[in-house]
Design an enzyme around this catalytic site. Structure first.
Site, PDB file in Angstrom:
ATOM      1  N   ARG A  32       6.405  -5.138  -4.133  1.00 26.09           N
ATOM      2  CA  ARG A  32       7.826  -4.878  -4.425  1.00 26.09           C
ATOM      3  C   ARG A  32       8.536  -4.293  -3.208  1.00 26.09           C
ATOM      4  O   ARG A  32       9.458  -3.498  -3.308  1.00 26.09           O
ATOM      5  CB  ARG A  32       8.005  -3.972  -5.645  1.00 26.09           C
ATOM      6  CG  ARG A  32       7.252  -4.436  -6.910  1.00 26.09           C
ATOM      7  CD  ARG A  32       7.469  -5.938  -7.214  1.00 26.09           C
ATOM      8  NE  ARG A  32       6.825  -6.361  -8.454  1.00 26.09           N
ATOM      9  CZ  ARG A  32       5.792  -7.218  -8.513  1.00 26.09           C
ATOM     10  NH1 ARG A  32       5.278  -7.753  -7.418  1.00 26.09           N
ATOM     11  NH2 ARG A  32       5.283  -7.564  -9.683  1.00 26.09           N
ATOM     12  N   LEU A  73       4.164   4.606  -2.801  1.00 23.24           N
ATOM     13  CA  LEU A  73       3.595   5.746  -3.535  1.00 23.24           C
ATOM     14  C   LEU A  73       2.073   5.730  -3.488  1.00 23.24           C
ATOM     15  O   LEU A  73       1.439   6.789  -3.534  1.00 23.24           O
ATOM     16  CB  LEU A  73       4.079   5.709  -4.995  1.00 23.24           C
ATOM     17  CG  LEU A  73       5.580   5.857  -5.206  1.00 23.24           C
ATOM     18  CD1 LEU A  73       5.957   5.501  -6.641  1.00 23.24           C
ATOM     19  CD2 LEU A  73       6.043   7.268  -4.870  1.00 23.24           C
ATOM     20  N   GLU A 121      17.768   4.270  -0.129  1.00 29.52           N
ATOM     21  CA  GLU A 121      18.038   4.909   1.173  1.00 29.52           C
ATOM     22  C   GLU A 121      18.173   3.839   2.265  1.00 29.52           C
ATOM     23  O   GLU A 121      19.060   3.916   3.117  1.00 29.52           O
ATOM     24  CB  GLU A 121      16.914   5.897   1.519  1.00 29.52           C
ATOM     25  CG  GLU A 121      16.898   7.074   0.551  1.00 29.52           C
ATOM     26  CD  GLU A 121      15.847   8.112   0.882  1.00 29.52           C
ATOM     27  OE1 GLU A 121      14.653   7.731   0.985  1.00 29.52           O
ATOM     28  OE2 GLU A 121      16.197   9.290   1.028  1.00 29.52           O
ATOM     29  N   GLU A 141      13.081   9.834  -7.821  1.00 26.53           N
ATOM     30  CA  GLU A 141      12.270  10.866  -7.175  1.00 26.53           C
ATOM     31  C   GLU A 141      11.952  12.022  -8.126  1.00 26.53           C
ATOM     32  O   GLU A 141      10.826  12.529  -8.157  1.00 26.53           O
ATOM     33  CB  GLU A 141      12.993  11.409  -5.926  1.00 26.53           C
ATOM     34  CG  GLU A 141      12.835  10.538  -4.696  1.00 26.53           C
ATOM     35  CD  GLU A 141      13.837   9.387  -4.606  1.00 26.53           C
ATOM     36  OE1 GLU A 141      14.509   9.090  -5.615  1.00 26.53           O
ATOM     37  OE2 GLU A 141      13.946   8.801  -3.520  1.00 26.53           O
TER      38      GLU A 141
HETATM   39  C1  1HE Z   1       4.214  -0.195  -5.341  1.00 23.19           C
HETATM   40  C2  1HE Z   1       5.472   0.436  -5.465  1.00 23.19           C
HETATM   41  C3  1HE Z   1       5.689   1.608  -4.716  1.00 23.19           C
HETATM   42  C4  1HE Z   1       5.453  -1.290  -6.742  1.00 23.19           C
HETATM   43  N1  1HE Z   1       4.689   2.049  -3.927  1.00 23.19           N
HETATM   44  N2  1HE Z   1       3.265   0.281  -4.533  1.00 23.19           N
HETATM   45  N3  1HE Z   1       9.654   4.266  -6.163  1.00 23.19           N
HETATM   46  C5  1HE Z   1       9.476   4.122  -7.464  1.00 23.19           C
HETATM   47  O1  1HE Z   1       9.270   5.059  -8.202  1.00 23.19           O
HETATM   48  C6  1HE Z   1       9.478   2.705  -7.979  1.00 23.19           C
HETATM   49  C7  1HE Z   1       8.054   2.281  -8.279  1.00 23.19           C
HETATM   50  N4  1HE Z   1       7.954   0.886  -8.694  1.00 23.19           N
HETATM   51  C8  1HE Z   1       8.349   0.447  -9.923  1.00 23.19           C
HETATM   52  O2  1HE Z   1       8.915   1.159 -10.713  1.00 23.19           O
HETATM   53  C9  1HE Z   1       8.053  -0.979 -10.231  1.00 23.19           C
HETATM   54  O3  1HE Z   1       7.004  -1.419  -9.389  1.00 23.19           O
HETATM   55  C10 1HE Z   1       9.246  -1.944 -10.075  1.00 23.19           C
HETATM   56  C11 1HE Z   1      10.256  -1.676 -11.178  1.00 23.19           C
HETATM   57  C12 1HE Z   1       9.911  -1.822  -8.727  1.00 23.19           C
HETATM   58  C13 1HE Z   1       8.727  -3.402 -10.225  1.00 23.19           C
HETATM   59  O4  1HE Z   1       8.010  -3.518 -11.438  1.00 23.19           O
HETATM   60  P1  1HE Z   1       6.997  -4.735 -11.646  1.00 23.19           P
HETATM   61  O5  1HE Z   1       6.509  -4.658 -13.057  1.00 23.19           O
HETATM   62  O6  1HE Z   1       7.613  -5.986 -11.197  1.00 23.19           O
HETATM   63  O7  1HE Z   1       5.797  -4.489 -10.613  1.00 23.19           O
HETATM   64  P2  1HE Z   1       4.528  -3.485 -10.722  1.00 23.19           P
HETATM   65  O8  1HE Z   1       3.480  -4.104 -11.583  1.00 23.19           O
HETATM   66  O9  1HE Z   1       4.948  -2.111 -11.066  1.00 23.19           O
HETATM   67  O10 1HE Z   1       4.008  -3.447  -9.219  1.00 23.19           O
HETATM   68  C14 1HE Z   1       3.505  -4.615  -8.599  1.00 23.19           C
HETATM   69  C15 1HE Z   1       2.712  -4.158  -7.400  1.00 23.19           C
HETATM   70  O11 1HE Z   1       3.577  -3.477  -6.505  1.00 23.19           O
HETATM   71  C16 1HE Z   1       1.637  -3.139  -7.764  1.00 23.19           C
HETATM   72  O12 1HE Z   1       0.581  -3.304  -6.859  1.00 23.19           O
HETATM   73  P3  1HE Z   1      -0.781  -4.043  -7.273  1.00 23.19           P
HETATM   74  O13 1HE Z   1      -1.668  -3.925  -6.070  1.00 23.19           O
HETATM   75  O14 1HE Z   1      -1.301  -3.303  -8.471  1.00 23.19           O
HETATM   76  O15 1HE Z   1      -0.392  -5.468  -7.593  1.00 23.19           O
HETATM   77  C17 1HE Z   1       2.326  -1.816  -7.529  1.00 23.19           C
HETATM   78  O16 1HE Z   1       1.406  -0.769  -7.272  1.00 23.19           O
HETATM   79  C18 1HE Z   1       3.106  -2.156  -6.295  1.00 23.19           C
HETATM   80  N5  1HE Z   1       4.246  -1.252  -6.132  1.00 23.19           N
HETATM   81  N6  1HE Z   1       6.211  -0.260  -6.346  1.00 23.19           N
HETATM   82  C19 1HE Z   1       3.520   1.380  -3.847  1.00 23.19           C
HETATM   83  N7  1HE Z   1       6.859   2.262  -4.719  1.00 23.19           N
HETATM   84  C20 1HE Z   1      11.105   9.138   1.964  1.00 23.19           C
HETATM   85  S1  1HE Z   1      10.960   9.685   0.395  1.00 23.19           S
HETATM   86  C21 1HE Z   1      11.356   8.379  -0.670  1.00 23.19           C
HETATM   87  C22 1HE Z   1      10.898   8.713  -2.057  1.00 23.19           C
HETATM   88  C23 1HE Z   1      10.884   7.505  -2.961  1.00 23.19           C
HETATM   89  O17 1HE Z   1      11.139   6.393  -2.579  1.00 23.19           O
HETATM   90  S2  1HE Z   1      10.472   7.839  -4.591  1.00 23.19           S
HETATM   91  C24 1HE Z   1      10.727   6.324  -5.420  1.00 23.19           C
HETATM   92  C25 1HE Z   1       9.475   5.477  -5.423  1.00 23.19           C
END
Ligand code: 1HE
Length: 272
Positions: A32, A73, A121, A141
């Protein structure tokens, strides 16, 4: 200077067409487009190189259904970083996003799906944001037990205001559709493909003299950081340079000769 075709670019793809429009693509769709440390380094390298390549405008797009899910994350969890380590991570995010905002070349983001956390961001550092009906904006966050570290307190608060940003972070509030436009998260809401619209805007912006775009896409941000007194002085100095540039002579002459297009709204155009 980095060779933009260099294999060191694993997470970002860059294509530059004959009109010097660059397409920069986030390539971690399977994750993603979460921003790991390596992707941030690639963004720094790319946005250092693009102005030097004579690029006239940039379309920032993403592979997959989501623009960017923010901080990686999983990497953050696995690395179990110290406070100092993560401070340095954030400083690299600032380096990357400052390079975009202050690049002097128009950067237009074609958004879709999640534009959340660090993804917002990133999006807030570009000059024009184009969303579709499925694009959504959030700062999760608070729910993750984190805080913004990639400039949201400056850029997102600048777009939506302090109170809305605090609400987004405390409650996980999601904005999309017309409401996202209304609060300032994006400037365009498109029924079709955001990439087509982003290209159209990039091509239009690329028609301007580069020095005008340089001022628009760096000076406005810089001047916002100054006191009004100093900003107005710097604006006058800048206008002295930009408004007397040779590239503007033809355009001024065309206006004086009544051959230049007039500034008038087009009939019944309903796009935002
Ligand atoms: C990830 C990440 C990620 C997906 N870091 N790996 N951001 C968030 O809190 C958002 C986190 N992500 C989500 O809520 C969802 O992934 C989505 C809504 C964006 C998409 O959902 P979906 O159902 O299409 O995908 P998924 O099954 O959740 O994820 C698919 C893959 O992407 C999966 O990896 P896989 O190896 O198991 O296939 C997930 O782990 C991976 N993935 N999002 C790592 N964020 C400088 S400070 C900034 C602070 C922040 O940005 S906090 C907000 C973080």
């Amino acid at each position: 200077m980095i060779d933009l075709s260099h294999p060191a670019l694993n997470n970002i793809d860059v294509e530059i067409d004959g009109d010097k429009i660059a397409v920069v693509t986030l390539m971690r769709g399977s994750k993603r487009n979460a921003l790991d440390a390596a992707t941030i380094e690639e963004l720094v390298a790319v946005f250092l190189a693009l102005p030097r390549e004579g690029v006239r405008a940039v379309v920032l797009r993403a592979e997959g259904d989501h623009f960017c899910a923010g901080l990686d994350l999983v990497e953050h969890f696995k690395k179990d970083r110290s406070p100092a380590d993560f401070m340095h991570v954030c400083l690299r995010w600032h380096e990357a996003f400052n390079k975009i905002e202050y690049s002097g070349i128009p950067v237009i983001a074609a958004l879709k799906g999640a534009v959340v956390g660090g993804g917002l961001e990133l999006a807030s550092s570009v000059h024009i944001r184009v969303a579709d009906q499925g694009t959504y904006f959030a700062l999760p966050e608070g729910q993750r037990g984190l805080f913004t570290g990639g400039g949201a307190t400056i850029r997102v608060a600048g777009l939506v205001g302090k109170a809305r940003m605090i609400d987004m972070m405390l409650t996980g509030r999601i904005y999309q559709g017309q409401e996202a436009v209304d609060v300032g998260l994006c400037q365009y809401l498109i029924d079709g493909n955001t990439e087509d619209k982003a290209f159209e805007l990039a091509r239009a912006a690329a028609e301007n003299p580069p020095l005008s775009n340089f001022a628009i896409c760096s000076a406005i941000s810089h001047l916002q950081n100054m006191s009004p007194l100093d900003a107005s002085y710097a604006e006058a100095v800048l206008a002295g340079v930009v408004n007397t540039q040779p590239a503007s002579r033809d355009r001024l002459e065309a206006f004086a000769n009544k051959t230049a297009a007039r500034v008038k709204p087009q009939n019944s155009k309903k796009e935002n």
